[in-house]
Design a protein around this motif. Structure first.
Motif, PDB file in Angstrom:
ATOM      1  N   GLU A   1      -4.802   5.785   7.190  1.00  0.00           N
ATOM      2  CA  GLU A   1      -5.443   6.715   6.257  1.00  0.00           C
ATOM      3  C   GLU A   1      -6.519   7.505   6.971  1.00  0.00           C
ATOM      4  O   GLU A   1      -7.226   6.961   7.830  1.00  0.00           O
ATOM      5  CB  GLU A   1      -6.170   5.941   5.151  1.00  0.00           C
ATOM      6  CG  GLU A   1      -5.293   5.326   4.117  1.00  0.00           C
ATOM      7  CD  GLU A   1      -6.140   4.560   3.094  1.00  0.00           C
ATOM      8  OE1 GLU A   1      -5.602   3.600   2.556  1.00  0.00           O
ATOM      9  OE2 GLU A   1      -7.313   4.911   2.862  1.00  0.00           O
ATOM     10  N   ALA A   2      -6.687   8.754   6.580  1.00  0.00           N
ATOM     11  CA  ALA A   2      -7.831   9.525   7.062  1.00  0.00           C
ATOM     12  C   ALA A   2      -9.087   8.933   6.440  1.00  0.00           C
ATOM     13  O   ALA A   2      -9.059   8.474   5.293  1.00  0.00           O
ATOM     14  CB  ALA A   2      -7.691  10.975   6.634  1.00  0.00           C
ATOM     15  N   ILE A   3     -10.184   8.901   7.214  1.00  0.00           N
ATOM     16  CA  ILE A   3     -11.456   8.432   6.655  1.00  0.00           C
ATOM     17  C   ILE A   3     -11.920   9.444   5.613  1.00  0.00           C
ATOM     18  O   ILE A   3     -11.932  10.649   5.865  1.00  0.00           O
ATOM     19  CB  ILE A   3     -12.515   8.293   7.771  1.00  0.00           C
ATOM     20  CG1 ILE A   3     -12.199   7.091   8.649  1.00  0.00           C
ATOM     21  CG2 ILE A   3     -13.923   8.194   7.194  1.00  0.00           C
ATOM     22  CD1 ILE A   3     -12.528   5.731   8.032  1.00  0.00           C
ATOM     23  N   VAL A   4     -12.279   8.949   4.456  1.00  0.00           N
ATOM     24  CA  VAL A   4     -12.753   9.814   3.379  1.00  0.00           C
ATOM     25  C   VAL A   4     -14.285   9.868   3.454  1.00  0.00           C
ATOM     26  O   VAL A   4     -14.928   8.810   3.404  1.00  0.00           O
ATOM     27  CB  VAL A   4     -12.315   9.258   2.003  1.00  0.00           C
ATOM     28  CG1 VAL A   4     -12.872  10.104   0.882  1.00  0.00           C
ATOM     29  CG2 VAL A   4     -10.800   9.170   1.923  1.00  0.00           C
TER      30      VAL A   4
ATOM     31  N   GLN B   1      -7.383  -4.775   8.405  1.00  0.00           N
ATOM     32  CA  GLN B   1      -7.763  -3.362   8.585  1.00  0.00           C
ATOM     33  C   GLN B   1      -8.442  -3.150   9.937  1.00  0.00           C
ATOM     34  O   GLN B   1      -9.129  -4.032  10.423  1.00  0.00           O
ATOM     35  CB  GLN B   1      -8.760  -2.928   7.497  1.00  0.00           C
ATOM     36  CG  GLN B   1      -8.202  -3.065   6.107  1.00  0.00           C
ATOM     37  CD  GLN B   1      -9.067  -2.400   5.062  1.00  0.00           C
ATOM     38  OE1 GLN B   1     -10.079  -1.790   5.393  1.00  0.00           O
ATOM     39  NE2 GLN B   1      -8.663  -2.507   3.820  1.00  0.00           N
TER      40      GLN B   1
ATOM     41  N   ARG C   1       0.801  -1.223   0.000  1.00  0.00           N
ATOM     42  CA  ARG C   1       0.000   0.000   0.000  1.00  0.00           C
ATOM     43  C   ARG C   1       0.839   1.281   0.000  1.00  0.00           C
ATOM     44  O   ARG C   1       0.431   2.289  -0.550  1.00  0.00           O
ATOM     45  CB  ARG C   1      -0.948   0.011   1.199  1.00  0.00           C
ATOM     46  CG  ARG C   1      -2.086  -0.980   1.086  1.00  0.00           C
ATOM     47  CD  ARG C   1      -3.079  -0.783   2.218  1.00  0.00           C
ATOM     48  NE  ARG C   1      -4.035  -1.874   2.295  1.00  0.00           N
ATOM     49  CZ  ARG C   1      -5.180  -1.919   1.610  1.00  0.00           C
ATOM     50  NH1 ARG C   1      -5.516  -0.952   0.792  1.00  0.00           N
ATOM     51  NH2 ARG C   1      -5.995  -2.945   1.745  1.00  0.00           N
TER      52      ARG C   1
ATOM     53  N   LYS D   1      -4.388   0.109   7.771  1.00  0.00           N
ATOM     54  CA  LYS D   1      -4.348  -1.041   6.858  1.00  0.00           C
ATOM     55  C   LYS D   1      -2.930  -1.596   6.828  1.00  0.00           C
ATOM     56  O   LYS D   1      -1.971  -0.822   6.739  1.00  0.00           O
ATOM     57  CB  LYS D   1      -4.721  -0.607   5.435  1.00  0.00           C
ATOM     58  CG  LYS D   1      -6.077   0.080   5.316  1.00  0.00           C
ATOM     59  CD  LYS D   1      -6.352   0.528   3.877  1.00  0.00           C
ATOM     60  CE  LYS D   1      -7.703   1.215   3.769  1.00  0.00           C
ATOM     61  NZ  LYS D   1      -7.997   1.673   2.393  1.00  0.00           N
TER      62      LYS D   1
ATOM     63  N   ARG E   1     -10.617   0.106  12.021  1.00  0.00           N
ATOM     64  CA  ARG E   1     -11.132   1.484  12.011  1.00  0.00           C
ATOM     65  C   ARG E   1     -10.807   2.142  13.340  1.00  0.00           C
ATOM     66  O   ARG E   1     -10.957   1.520  14.390  1.00  0.00           O
ATOM     67  CB  ARG E   1     -12.638   1.483  11.785  1.00  0.00           C
ATOM     68  CG  ARG E   1     -12.939   1.106  10.362  1.00  0.00           C
ATOM     69  CD  ARG E   1     -14.322   1.542   9.926  1.00  0.00           C
ATOM     70  NE  ARG E   1     -14.399   1.327   8.490  1.00  0.00           N
ATOM     71  CZ  ARG E   1     -14.703   2.258   7.603  1.00  0.00           C
ATOM     72  NH1 ARG E   1     -15.007   3.475   8.002  1.00  0.00           N
ATOM     73  NH2 ARG E   1     -14.743   1.979   6.320  1.00  0.00           N
TER      74      ARG E   1
ATOM     75  N   ASN F   1      -8.585   5.052  -4.122  1.00  0.00           N
ATOM     76  CA  ASN F   1      -8.416   4.172  -2.967  1.00  0.00           C
ATOM     77  C   ASN F   1      -7.399   3.080  -3.266  1.00  0.00           C
ATOM     78  O   ASN F   1      -6.416   2.943  -2.556  1.00  0.00           O
ATOM     79  CB  ASN F   1      -9.756   3.553  -2.560  1.00  0.00           C
ATOM     80  CG  ASN F   1      -9.609   2.548  -1.424  1.00  0.00           C
ATOM     81  OD1 ASN F   1      -8.749   2.717  -0.543  1.00  0.00           O
ATOM     82  ND2 ASN F   1     -10.394   1.496  -1.436  1.00  0.00           N
ATOM     83  N   GLU F   2      -7.623   2.350  -4.321  1.00  0.00           N
ATOM     84  CA  GLU F   2      -6.821   1.143  -4.528  1.00  0.00           C
ATOM     85  C   GLU F   2      -6.730   0.791  -5.999  1.00  0.00           C
ATOM     86  O   GLU F   2      -7.648   1.062  -6.754  1.00  0.00           O
ATOM     87  CB  GLU F   2      -7.537  -0.010  -3.811  1.00  0.00           C
ATOM     88  CG  GLU F   2      -6.619  -0.936  -3.149  1.00  0.00           C
ATOM     89  CD  GLU F   2      -7.347  -2.046  -2.392  1.00  0.00           C
ATOM     90  OE1 GLU F   2      -6.699  -2.600  -1.523  1.00  0.00           O
ATOM     91  OE2 GLU F   2      -8.515  -2.362  -2.667  1.00  0.00           O
TER      92      GLU F   2
ATOM     93  N   PHE G   1     -13.052   6.919  -4.479  1.00  0.00           N
ATOM     94  CA  PHE G   1     -14.124   7.501  -3.672  1.00  0.00           C
ATOM     95  C   PHE G   1     -14.583   8.772  -4.374  1.00  0.00           C
ATOM     96  O   PHE G   1     -13.753   9.552  -4.840  1.00  0.00           O
ATOM     97  CB  PHE G   1     -13.610   7.888  -2.287  1.00  0.00           C
ATOM     98  CG  PHE G   1     -13.057   6.729  -1.483  1.00  0.00           C
ATOM     99  CD1 PHE G   1     -13.812   5.583  -1.266  1.00  0.00           C
ATOM    100  CD2 PHE G   1     -11.785   6.791  -0.919  1.00  0.00           C
ATOM    101  CE1 PHE G   1     -13.318   4.520  -0.518  1.00  0.00           C
ATOM    102  CE2 PHE G   1     -11.282   5.734  -0.163  1.00  0.00           C
ATOM    103  CZ  PHE G   1     -12.048   4.602   0.039  1.00  0.00           C
TER     104      PHE G   1
ATOM    105  N   ILE H   1      -8.401   4.846   9.285  1.00  0.00           N
ATOM    106  CA  ILE H   1      -8.479   3.417   9.006  1.00  0.00           C
ATOM    107  C   ILE H   1      -7.042   2.933   8.807  1.00  0.00           C
ATOM    108  O   ILE H   1      -6.284   3.519   8.039  1.00  0.00           O
ATOM    109  CB  ILE H   1      -9.417   3.138   7.817  1.00  0.00           C
ATOM    110  CG1 ILE H   1      -9.510   1.667   7.460  1.00  0.00           C
ATOM    111  CG2 ILE H   1      -9.059   3.918   6.583  1.00  0.00           C
ATOM    112  CD1 ILE H   1     -10.756   1.347   6.618  1.00  0.00           C
TER     113      ILE H   1
ATOM    114  N   GLU I   1     -18.757   5.014  -4.006  1.00  0.00           N
ATOM    115  CA  GLU I   1     -17.510   4.396  -4.454  1.00  0.00           C
ATOM    116  C   GLU I   1     -17.694   3.953  -5.898  1.00  0.00           C
ATOM    117  O   GLU I   1     -18.711   3.331  -6.230  1.00  0.00           O
ATOM    118  CB  GLU I   1     -17.173   3.180  -3.593  1.00  0.00           C
ATOM    119  CG  GLU I   1     -16.838   3.539  -2.164  1.00  0.00           C
ATOM    120  CD  GLU I   1     -16.363   2.336  -1.363  1.00  0.00           C
ATOM    121  OE1 GLU I   1     -15.200   1.930  -1.501  1.00  0.00           O
ATOM    122  OE2 GLU I   1     -17.168   1.796  -0.585  1.00  0.00           O
TER     123      GLU I   1
ATOM    124  N   GLU J   1     -10.088   1.723  -7.993  1.00  0.00           N
ATOM    125  CA  GLU J   1     -11.236   2.009  -7.130  1.00  0.00           C
ATOM    126  C   GLU J   1     -11.077   3.423  -6.600  1.00  0.00           C
ATOM    127  O   GLU J   1      -9.993   3.807  -6.154  1.00  0.00           O
ATOM    128  CB  GLU J   1     -11.267   1.027  -5.963  1.00  0.00           C
ATOM    129  CG  GLU J   1     -11.536  -0.403  -6.387  1.00  0.00           C
ATOM    130  CD  GLU J   1     -11.597  -1.311  -5.173  1.00  0.00           C
ATOM    131  OE1 GLU J   1     -12.621  -1.299  -4.473  1.00  0.00           O
ATOM    132  OE2 GLU J   1     -10.600  -2.012  -4.916  1.00  0.00           O
TER     133      GLU J   1
END
Ligand code: AMP
Length: 386
Positions: A190-193, A166, A115, A155, A168, A275-276, A265, A153, A198, A263
């Motif tokens: 990561e900050a929550i988006v 993962q 990641r 990961k 939260r 995201n990924e 957001f 979150i 999605e 992927e």
């Protein structure tokens, strides 16, 4: 967006050649079915005794991924190599590269296996990612807390999929316990988006740089596993164009030959955050088998063989896919007749012998005129459990 149709590259692999796949899961199975339709032979390399792909291919080699002699022998026995999951060791891809073209190249695989590498790679290309901090040891806690003080979150950097690895976090106080729970290994916080929805884009790039992009898919997750995909995604034309631009930048930037999925957001403003990346066809693109002229798996076969890409036009105004997880088997074999009785419903089962909760066993696709297809697909799925 349709690809321009060109004559095959010199050296293109023609039908009758053998395409080799590292990995034997459902993505390899659906790839093999598409490649067979084009007249290719398919060989699969997997460490499993009877993985889903092995049931539909010409040849299955069972050997460990780190047995580089076997990998080299396999690559030498096929005309090109691709893969169907990203956790193929880098050394395996390198060993194969010495004997056959590996498409996409090991570089993309290497980037998407981790990641942090992925986020850095995306940033280098100027693509938007969520704010993040790296945590490799307790000395990183303070910096991470300063960078991501609120909801986050965490990961694991390596080997994560479907929400595995993962945690939260409500706030930075939870960094230490979460890191310990995840096994004290390198992680990304990561900050929550605060996303509105999605989406994902599946794109293909050929050996000559030709690109074909499907219109974005909209994805609904349950327990961090993809549950439903709706096509086309309910986004503005501007967001759609931006999603395509991001995908194009990545495909060109990494000189990809093959298929990948990004992927993203969608923020309430319509802006996108990546995201990924999956360096291969993706679960959200499964509906292209039924709803598009060329499926994501056919694109993979065409790209890997050095042939022109197929058309990404849809054959219906809207389509939806729902995953069939092992949970549906809780009280025995699902009632397949109930789904097969429904007009226009396409059932795909992956041939997995053992149904476990959360395991992807198959999917259903429904086509129609509007986004009501998603509800219809979910309703048909609800008829299945005993
Ligand atoms: P991933 O394994 O990274 O694809 O994450 C699985 C799912 O968790 C995503 O599809 C999102 O629904 C959710 N998720 C992951 N990262 C974030 C984030 N930074 N903010 C909000 N939701 C997230």
């Amino acid at each position: 967006m349709n690809p321009s149709h060109q004559t095959p590259q010199p050296g293109a692999l023609l039908p009758g050649s053998t395409l080799g796949v590292l990995g034997g899961g459902q993505l390899g199975r659906m790839f093999a079915l598409a490649a067979h339709r084009l007249g290719f032979r398919v060989a699969v390399y997997s460490d499993d005794a009877a993985p889903p792909a092995s049931l539909v291919v010409d040849r299955h080699v069972r050997a460990p991924y780190d047995d580089l002699d076997q990998v080299a022998k396999f690559a030498a026995s096929v005309d090109a190599v691709t893969f169907e999951f990203e956790n193929v060791p880098t050394a395996t891809a390198q060993a194969a590269t010495r004997h056959a073209p590996v498409r996409p190249s090991g570089d993309l695989l290497h980037m998407t296996q981790h990641r942090l590498r992925e986020k850095r790679g995306l940033r280098r290309l100027g693509l938007p990612v969520a704010d993040f901090a790296e945590i490799s040891s307790p000395s990183d806690f303070e910096g991470a807390a300063a960078a991501i003080p609120g909801k986050g979150i965490m990961k694991t950097a390596a080997w994560g999929y479907d929400g595995k690895g993962q945690r939260r976090l409500a706030n930075a106080d939870e960094i230490e316990p979460a890191w310990r729970e995840l096994g004290e290994q390198p992680t990304v916080l990561e900050a929550i988006v605060p996303f509105e929805r999605e989406i994902s884009v599946v794109g293909a790039r050929g050996v000559d740089g030709e690109i074909a992009l499907y219109e974005p898919f909209e994805n609904l997750h349950e327990n961090q596993i993809l549950d439903t995909t709706l096509w086309p995604a309910r986004v503005s034309a501007a967001t759609r164009a931006a999603a395509h631009e991001i995908t194009r930048t990545l495909l060109d930037g990494m000189a990809v030959v093959g298929v990948l999925c990004i992927e993203m957001f969608v923020l309430p403003s319509g802006e996108l955050i990546v995201n990924e990346i999956a360096p291969r066809p993706h679960n959200s693109g499964h509906l292209t088998i039924d709803a598009h002229v060329a499926s994501q798996f056919e694109q993979q076969a065409r790209a890997v063989a050095g042939l022109p890409l197929g058309a990404v036009d849809a054959v219906a105004p809207a389509a939806a896919m729902v995953n069939l997880l092992g949970d549906l088997w809780q009280n025995g074999e699902p009632d397949w007749a109930a789904a097969l009785r429904e007009p226009g419903v396409r059932l795909h089962l992956y041939g997995k012998a053992e149904a476990r909760p959360g395991r992807k066993m198959g999917h259903l696709t429904v086509m129609g005129d509007s986004d009501a297809v998603a509800e219809r697909a979910q309703r048909v799925r609800s008829l299945l459990p005993r």
